[in-house]
Design a protein around this motif. Sequence first.
Motif, PDB file in Angstrom:
ATOM      1  N   VAL A 189      -5.982   2.600   0.293  1.00 53.74           N
ATOM      2  CA  VAL A 189      -5.089   3.790  -0.329  1.00 53.74           C
ATOM      3  C   VAL A 189      -5.640   4.236  -1.407  1.00 53.74           C
TER       4      VAL A 189
ATOM      5  N   GLN B  47       1.883  17.092   3.060  1.00 57.19           N
ATOM      6  CA  GLN B  47       0.526  16.281   2.658  1.00 57.19           C
ATOM      7  C   GLN B  47      -0.190  15.788   3.642  1.00 57.19           C
TER       8      GLN B  47
ATOM      9  N   ASP C 166      -1.019  13.679  -4.113  1.00 61.15           N
ATOM     10  CA  ASP C 166      -1.970  12.845  -4.503  1.00 61.15           C
ATOM     11  C   ASP C 166      -3.227  12.624  -3.621  1.00 61.15           C
ATOM     12  N   GLY C 167      -3.316  13.537  -2.943  1.00 60.97           N
ATOM     13  CA  GLY C 167      -4.537  13.313  -1.900  1.00 60.97           C
ATOM     14  C   GLY C 167      -4.818  14.672  -1.370  1.00 60.97           C
TER      15      GLY C 167
ATOM     16  N   CYS D 213      -6.213  -3.400   2.133  1.00 60.62           N
ATOM     17  CA  CYS D 213      -5.381  -2.176   2.488  1.00 60.62           C
ATOM     18  C   CYS D 213      -5.621  -1.270   1.387  1.00 60.62           C
TER      19      CYS D 213
ATOM     20  N   LEU E   5      -0.604  -0.802  10.988  1.00 66.32           N
ATOM     21  CA  LEU E   5       0.100  -0.847   9.257  1.00 66.32           C
ATOM     22  C   LEU E   5      -1.154  -0.354   8.497  1.00 66.32           C
TER      23      LEU E   5
ATOM     24  N   PHE F 138      -2.982   6.756   4.264  1.00 61.97           N
ATOM     25  CA  PHE F 138      -2.413   8.143   3.567  1.00 61.97           C
ATOM     26  C   PHE F 138      -0.955   7.922   3.661  1.00 61.97           C
ATOM     27  N   PRO F 139      -0.231   7.157   2.709  1.00 65.17           N
ATOM     28  CA  PRO F 139       1.377   6.743   2.778  1.00 65.17           C
ATOM     29  C   PRO F 139       2.285   8.276   3.077  1.00 65.17           C
ATOM     30  N   THR F 140       2.031   9.002   1.996  1.00 60.13           N
ATOM     31  CA  THR F 140       2.674  10.350   2.091  1.00 60.13           C
ATOM     32  C   THR F 140       2.536  11.005   3.118  1.00 60.13           C
ATOM     33  N   TYR F 141       1.566  11.086   3.756  1.00 64.28           N
ATOM     34  CA  TYR F 141       1.312  11.766   5.052  1.00 64.28           C
ATOM     35  C   TYR F 141       2.022  10.988   6.062  1.00 64.28           C
TER      36      TYR F 141
ATOM     37  N   SER G  20       8.559  14.085   2.596  1.00 62.20           N
ATOM     38  CA  SER G  20       8.527  15.525   2.775  1.00 62.20           C
ATOM     39  C   SER G  20       9.857  15.968   1.724  1.00 62.20           C
TER      40      SER G  20
ATOM     41  N   ARG H 273       4.346  21.555  12.161  1.00 68.91           N
ATOM     42  CA  ARG H 273       5.332  20.828  10.908  1.00 68.91           C
ATOM     43  C   ARG H 273       5.001  22.102   9.821  1.00 68.91           C
TER      44      ARG H 273
ATOM     45  N   SER I 141       0.903  -1.063  -0.157  1.00 69.10           N
ATOM     46  CA  SER I 141      -0.064   0.084   0.058  1.00 69.10           C
ATOM     47  C   SER I 141       0.915   1.261   0.074  1.00 69.10           C
TER      48      SER I 141
ATOM     49  N   PHE J 112      -7.709   7.449  -0.384  1.00 65.07           N
ATOM     50  CA  PHE J 112      -7.267   8.746   0.411  1.00 65.07           C
ATOM     51  C   PHE J 112      -6.355   9.079  -0.590  1.00 65.07           C
ATOM     52  N   LEU J 113      -5.685   8.470  -1.613  1.00 62.64           N
ATOM     53  CA  LEU J 113      -4.744   9.148  -2.420  1.00 62.64           C
ATOM     54  C   LEU J 113      -5.797   9.788  -3.665  1.00 62.64           C
ATOM     55  N   GLY J 114      -4.805  10.029  -4.690  1.00 63.19           N
ATOM     56  CA  GLY J 114      -5.424  10.590  -5.946  1.00 63.19           C
ATOM     57  C   GLY J 114      -6.442   9.755  -6.444  1.00 63.19           C
TER      58      GLY J 114
ATOM     59  N   MET K 177       4.479   8.957   5.864  1.00 68.82           N
ATOM     60  CA  MET K 177       6.015   8.917   5.747  1.00 68.82           C
ATOM     61  C   MET K 177       6.541  10.568   6.076  1.00 68.82           C
ATOM     62  N   GLN K 178       5.732  11.532   5.773  1.00 74.71           N
ATOM     63  CA  GLN K 178       6.294  12.970   6.281  1.00 74.71           C
ATOM     64  C   GLN K 178       6.116  13.223   7.811  1.00 74.71           C
ATOM     65  N   MET K 179       5.175  12.503   8.336  1.00 69.67           N
ATOM     66  CA  MET K 179       4.935  12.675   9.699  1.00 69.67           C
ATOM     67  C   MET K 179       6.173  11.866  10.290  1.00 69.67           C
TER      68      MET K 179
ATOM     69  N   LEU L 144      -5.423   9.418  11.462  1.00 71.07           N
ATOM     70  CA  LEU L 144      -5.981   8.546  10.193  1.00 71.07           C
ATOM     71  C   LEU L 144      -7.181   7.675  10.791  1.00 71.07           C
TER      72      LEU L 144
ATOM     73  N   SER M 241       4.447   6.583  -2.463  1.00 75.14           N
ATOM     74  CA  SER M 241       4.756   7.607  -1.319  1.00 75.14           C
ATOM     75  C   SER M 241       5.947   8.192  -1.380  1.00 75.14           C
ATOM     76  N   THR M 242       5.863   9.327  -1.237  1.00 79.27           N
ATOM     77  CA  THR M 242       7.261  10.272  -1.272  1.00 79.27           C
ATOM     78  C   THR M 242       7.429  10.837   0.355  1.00 79.27           C
TER      79      THR M 242
ATOM     80  N   SER N 142      -1.368   3.244   6.382  1.00 75.26           N
ATOM     81  CA  SER N 142      -1.254   2.959   4.974  1.00 75.26           C
ATOM     82  C   SER N 142      -2.255   3.703   4.281  1.00 75.26           C
TER      83      SER N 142
END
Lengths: 272, 185
Positions: B141, A255, A236-237, B137, B48, B54-57, A32, A262, A25, B144-146, B59-61, B77, A29-30, B52
Amino acid sequence: MSRQTRRALLRGTAVTAIAGLAGCSATGSTGSTETVANTDTGSSESTATERPTESTATAEPTTTVSSKPVTPAMHAASETTGFGVDLAGVPVVGDADATLDLYYWSDYQCPFCQKFEHRTLPKLVRTHVSEGRLRIPLLQFPNIGKNSTTLSVMSRCVWRQTRENTEAFWNWHTTMFEEQGFPNGDWSKRSNLLELTRGVEGVDADAVDACMEENRDAIVSKVEAERKRGQNAGLDGTPSFVVYDPEADRSADLQGAQPYSRFDSTVRSLLE
Amino acid sequence: MSGQTTATRWRGRIRQFGSQLGRALVYPFSSGPRIVTTLVVAAVTFVLLILSTFPTYTMQMLGAGVQRYLVQAFVDLLYTTYRSVGVVGVSLIVAYAVLTGVALVNVAAQVRLTGVASLSDLSGVLPGLFASGCASCGAGVLGFLGFTGALAVMPFHGDLLRAGGLLLLLFFLGRAGDPRRCRLT
């Protein structure tokens, strides 16, 4: 097979399974990223990538900023920014000559956007916006079905008639988030949205209805361009954000409804 | 005559499958350590799965500080997932997490008890775990993604996809049966 080998195999299986679950899933992902926008193309080609650190934020004294609702100053703009966003018809929170832009892509049906509106936006308005460091173009990223698009179009029609009375627009904007229900539920049907609009002082619901009839296609095209700009920037969201420094032509994305700290650290890192 | 025989054969297979599935589901709860292991795996899986969405969120957090932001990311989430898919959607995610715990404890037991010979059994369970995991999952994904537009046109906003993932996992669990007794050849 020895007992040790069996145990190793067991551990490996467990780790692989859990990693697989997470990995399946995590596509796309990227982290920041801090990027330098390529103004020639209007896209955010990353020429220098760097992960913003939290050191700036943790170095800052902890201040308590209220998250109570606040009505911000707003203005209308017409230029295309250095980041490649056409601001014509876009409501913008803050002063026109703010140091940084905080592009905010949202969907009125998105619960995470509601979270940002309640928890973080008032704090940003009370600090970076009111002190002239940030202005926030309210961009649309309708991605939860056709009712999201209806809300995007309605938002722009409300702005067309309230740009001289921005408090009325803000009341409409917050009303939509307050009344938010489950995605694509009855609350987001056009007839109900017009009823909600009728209850907002300073907004003529009939005029909004007529505007939506007349200008829907043009507004949808404009909103689609905004969404594509966000997607080109790697978003993407919703909610999603890009903090952009026009002087240095640098940007950083955030994001999701991340906490104020933050945003604060990202803004400060760009101002350094 | 042969129709009756076929029906009888199918009934027997279904009964046997149900019996094996029951044994597979009971085994992880048959002792204290197994219960604890199952619940820990289920809890980790649930976290997990929620992260998952909102993976980008996430990862950033987490990139900004795991200790500082992990709980907040999870709570936010979870709340957003509930607001998006409701009690049914969250329940399906919980069910998937528990079944994952069951499946992993059973796989561990198979390996421990029968060693390399049970790899044939693993090959029966693990594909199911991956496939159903991605189905379960993956809906979040998409949501919450595009690709939320794609989710919106899915039946029941992705809940059907999650339910499909669960059924797939149940099928593979039933196929494997009690890890102490079942052998696939």
